[in-house]
Design a protein around this motif. Structure first.
Motif, PDB file in Angstrom:
ATOM      1  N   PRO A 108      41.676  45.987  34.397  1.00 28.55           N
ATOM      2  CA  PRO A 108      41.534  44.801  33.540  1.00 28.55           C
ATOM      3  C   PRO A 108      40.096  44.602  33.071  1.00 28.55           C
ATOM      4  O   PRO A 108      39.143  44.924  33.788  1.00 28.55           O
ATOM      5  CB  PRO A 108      41.997  43.652  34.443  1.00 28.55           C
ATOM      6  CG  PRO A 108      41.925  44.185  35.844  1.00 28.55           C
ATOM      7  CD  PRO A 108      42.185  45.647  35.740  1.00 28.55           C
ATOM      8  N   VAL A 109      39.977  44.078  31.872  1.00 25.33           N
ATOM      9  CA  VAL A 109      38.676  43.883  31.248  1.00 25.33           C
ATOM     10  C   VAL A 109      38.522  42.401  30.906  1.00 25.33           C
ATOM     11  O   VAL A 109      39.466  41.762  30.422  1.00 25.33           O
ATOM     12  CB  VAL A 109      38.547  44.738  29.962  1.00 25.33           C
ATOM     13  CG1 VAL A 109      37.203  44.509  29.290  1.00 25.33           C
ATOM     14  CG2 VAL A 109      38.743  46.214  30.296  1.00 25.33           C
ATOM     15  N   GLU A 110      37.345  41.868  31.163  1.00 26.17           N
ATOM     16  CA  GLU A 110      37.072  40.455  30.902  1.00 26.17           C
ATOM     17  C   GLU A 110      37.382  40.080  29.458  1.00 26.17           C
ATOM     18  O   GLU A 110      37.969  39.032  29.177  1.00 26.17           O
ATOM     19  CB  GLU A 110      35.607  40.150  31.229  1.00 26.17           C
ATOM     20  CG  GLU A 110      35.194  38.710  30.956  1.00 26.17           C
ATOM     21  CD  GLU A 110      33.702  38.496  31.112  1.00 26.17           C
ATOM     22  OE1 GLU A 110      33.274  37.334  31.196  1.00 26.17           O
ATOM     23  OE2 GLU A 110      32.954  39.507  31.130  1.00 26.17           O
ATOM     24  N   THR A 149      40.316  38.006  44.899  1.00 23.79           N
ATOM     25  CA  THR A 149      41.585  38.125  44.186  1.00 23.79           C
ATOM     26  C   THR A 149      42.679  37.373  44.924  1.00 23.79           C
ATOM     27  O   THR A 149      43.499  36.670  44.304  1.00 23.79           O
ATOM     28  CB  THR A 149      41.978  39.608  44.025  1.00 23.79           C
ATOM     29  OG1 THR A 149      40.932  40.306  43.345  1.00 23.79           O
ATOM     30  CG2 THR A 149      43.272  39.749  43.237  1.00 23.79           C
ATOM     31  N   GLU A 150      42.695  37.483  46.234  1.00 27.39           N
ATOM     32  CA  GLU A 150      43.692  36.769  47.031  1.00 27.39           C
ATOM     33  C   GLU A 150      43.509  35.258  46.906  1.00 27.39           C
ATOM     34  O   GLU A 150      44.488  34.504  46.797  1.00 27.39           O
ATOM     35  CB  GLU A 150      43.581  37.195  48.497  1.00 27.39           C
ATOM     36  CG  GLU A 150      44.667  36.616  49.373  1.00 27.39           C
ATOM     37  CD  GLU A 150      44.550  37.074  50.813  1.00 27.39           C
ATOM     38  OE1 GLU A 150      45.440  36.710  51.610  1.00 27.39           O
ATOM     39  OE2 GLU A 150      43.585  37.788  51.146  1.00 27.39           O
ATOM     40  N   SER A 169      49.773  40.247  34.813  1.00 24.95           N
ATOM     41  CA  SER A 169      49.327  41.591  34.455  1.00 24.95           C
ATOM     42  C   SER A 169      47.991  41.928  35.116  1.00 24.95           C
ATOM     43  O   SER A 169      47.811  43.018  35.677  1.00 24.95           O
ATOM     44  CB  SER A 169      49.199  41.715  32.935  1.00 24.95           C
ATOM     45  OG  SER A 169      48.653  42.969  32.566  1.00 24.95           O
ATOM     46  N   VAL A 170      47.058  40.989  35.077  1.00 28.08           N
ATOM     47  CA  VAL A 170      45.740  41.230  35.666  1.00 28.08           C
ATOM     48  C   VAL A 170      45.826  41.301  37.184  1.00 28.08           C
ATOM     49  O   VAL A 170      45.251  42.197  37.810  1.00 28.08           O
ATOM     50  CB  VAL A 170      44.748  40.138  35.218  1.00 28.08           C
ATOM     51  CG1 VAL A 170      43.441  40.241  36.011  1.00 28.08           C
ATOM     52  CG2 VAL A 170      44.457  40.254  33.728  1.00 28.08           C
ATOM     53  N   LEU A 171      46.540  40.353  37.803  1.00 22.26           N
ATOM     54  CA  LEU A 171      46.656  40.361  39.254  1.00 22.26           C
ATOM     55  C   LEU A 171      47.335  41.630  39.758  1.00 22.26           C
ATOM     56  O   LEU A 171      46.952  42.187  40.792  1.00 22.26           O
ATOM     57  CB  LEU A 171      47.439  39.134  39.732  1.00 22.26           C
ATOM     58  CG  LEU A 171      46.697  37.801  39.690  1.00 22.26           C
ATOM     59  CD1 LEU A 171      47.624  36.674  40.122  1.00 22.26           C
ATOM     60  CD2 LEU A 171      45.455  37.824  40.580  1.00 22.26           C
TER      61      LEU A 171
END
Length: 330
Positions: free
Chosen positions: A235-237, A163-164, A203-205
Motif C-alpha cells: 500500500p502507498v500513502e 497496524t493491529e 484492502s490496505v489492512l
C-alpha cells in the motif's frame, strides 16, 4: 552461478542473531573485503534469542526447546507467526503461548470484520463524510509510517503493533459508528461514502497484515481480489489520500473526539449492566468545550451507534456522560 552472484551481491540485508556478530558477521565482512573490496551487504538485521519460561536461551544442547507442531495445531500457523513477529529486532523474545492465542484471536476477528465489510459493498460513492475522511487520514499516516519503519529500520514488530491498534479501532469504533449509515439509514450518498471507505481500509489492512498473518490474509484476499495478496503491491500513502484529495487532521480530530464520547457512553452502559445495544432515551454530555458544534457532522452516526433517541450537550467544567435507558425514562 556467476550470473546469480552478480545480481544479488552485494546484498541488501543480512538477518542474523546477536550471538554470532563476532563470528559469522565479522568473517563474512572480512572475506568480502579481501576478495571483492566491498561490504557484503548494506544492512544487518539483528534478532535476539527465544527464551524459555525461566528466561534462559532455548537451545538443543540445553534440552529446553519446544517443537512447534503441537502449537501449530492448537493456535494455527498465523497465531504462532504473530507471536514470533511480536519480538522486536535485537531483543530476546520469551516463549509465550498466550501471545499465540492473541494472534489467533486477531486472525479470527479479521475474518469476521472482512465478512461484514464485504457483505454489502454497494453503493459505492465519493468519500465525503467527515468521519470517513478522518479515519482515511489516519490510515494514510499508518501506511507512511509503516513503510518508513520497514524500509529504514526493519522494525516489523512496531509495524504489526501499529497496524493491529488501527484494526481494533476500526472494528470497535468505526464499524459501529457507520453501521446504520452503510445500510442506507441516512441516504445513498452517505452509504456510498461509508462503503468506499471500508473497502479501501480492508484492502490496505489486508496487505499490511499479510507478512504477519499470511494465511488468513490470503484467504480474505481471495474473497474479492484476483491473484495472491503476497504478490500485490505494497500500500502507498498517495493511493489512500487520492480518495480524500489530501489528509485532513481536523476531520481526524472529529473522528477521535466522536469515538471518545462513544467510549464514555459504552462505559456508562457497562456500569449500569446494560448491553452495548441497549436503547437509550437520551444521553447527556457535560463538557467544557463546544462539543455540540464540534460533533455536529458526526452526530447522526454517534446517536445510531449509541442507540439513543437524543444527545443533549450541557456546559460543565468537567467532561462526563449520563445515560437514561428507555425503560427508565419516566
Amino acid at each position: 552461478d556467476m550470473d546469480l552472484f552478480n545480481r544479488v551481491f552485494p546484498m541488501d540485508v543480512r538477518p542474523q542473531a546477536h550471538d554470532i556478530i563476532r563470528t559469522w558477521l565479522f568473517s563474512t565482512v572480512l572475506r568480502s573485503h579481501l576478495e571483492f573490496g566491498s561490504l557484503p551487504w548494506a544492512h544487518a538485521a539483528i534478532s535476539g534469542w527465544v527464551l524459555d519460561p525461566d528466561r534462559k536461551k532455548m537451545s538443543k544442547s540445553k534440552g529446553n526447546v519446544v517443537t512447534p507442531m503441537a502449537l501449530l495445531d492448537e493456535h494455527g500457523s498465523d497465531g504462532v507467526r504473530y507471536w514470533a513477529a511480536s519480538g522486536r529486532p535485537g531483543a530476546d523474545t520469551a516463549f509465550d503461548p498466550a501471545q499465540m492465542r492473541v494472534g489467533r484471536r486477531l486472525a479470527i476477528k479479521l475474518l469476521n470484520a472482512s465478512k461484514f465489510v464485504l457483505s454489502k459493498p454497494e453503493p459505492i460513492g465519493e468519500v465525503a463524510h467527515p468521519l470517513d475522511v478522518g479515519i482515511l487520514t489516519n490510515l494514510a499516516n499508518l501506511v507512511a509510517d509503516a513503510t518508513r519503519r520497514l524500509d529504514a529500520e526493519y522494525d516489523y514488530a512496531w509495524v504489526l503493533q501499529r497496524t493491529e491498534s488501527f484494526f481494533w479501532d476500526f472494528c470497535d469504533n468505526y464499524l459501529e459508528l457507520i453501521k446504520a449509515r452503510r445500510y442506507g439509514d441516512f441516504g445513498g450518498a452517505a452509504a456510498g461514502s461509508a462503503n468506499t471507505t471500508m473497502l479501501a481500509i480492508l484492502s490496505v489492512l489486508n496487505r499490511l497484515f499479510a507478512p504477519f498473518i499470511p494465511f488468513v490474509a490470503e484467504e480474505i484476499w481471495s474473497w474479492w481480489r484476483p491473484g495472491s495478496v503476497h504478490r500485490s503491491h505494497w500500500p502507498v500513502e498517495a493511493d489512500v489520500l487520492s480518495l480524500i484529495e489530501s489528509g485532513n487532521e481536523t476531520a481526524f480530530g472529529l473522528y477521535v473526539r466522536t469515538t471518545e464520547v462513544l467510549a464514555a457512553i459504552r462505559k456508562r452502559k457497562s456500569e449500569q449492566r446494560l448491553s452495548a445495544g441497549a436503547p437509550l432515551q437520551i444521553v447527556r454530555v457535560r463538557n467544557n468545550e463546544d462539543l455540540e458544534l464540534r460533533l455536529a457532522p458526526s452526530l447522526d452516526d454517534l446517536k445510531a451507534a449509541a442507540r439513543t433517541d437524543a444527545i443533549q450537550f450541557m456546559a460543565d467544567p468537567a467532561f462526563d456522560v449520563e445515560i437514561v435507558p428507555k425503560e427508565s425514562a419516566a
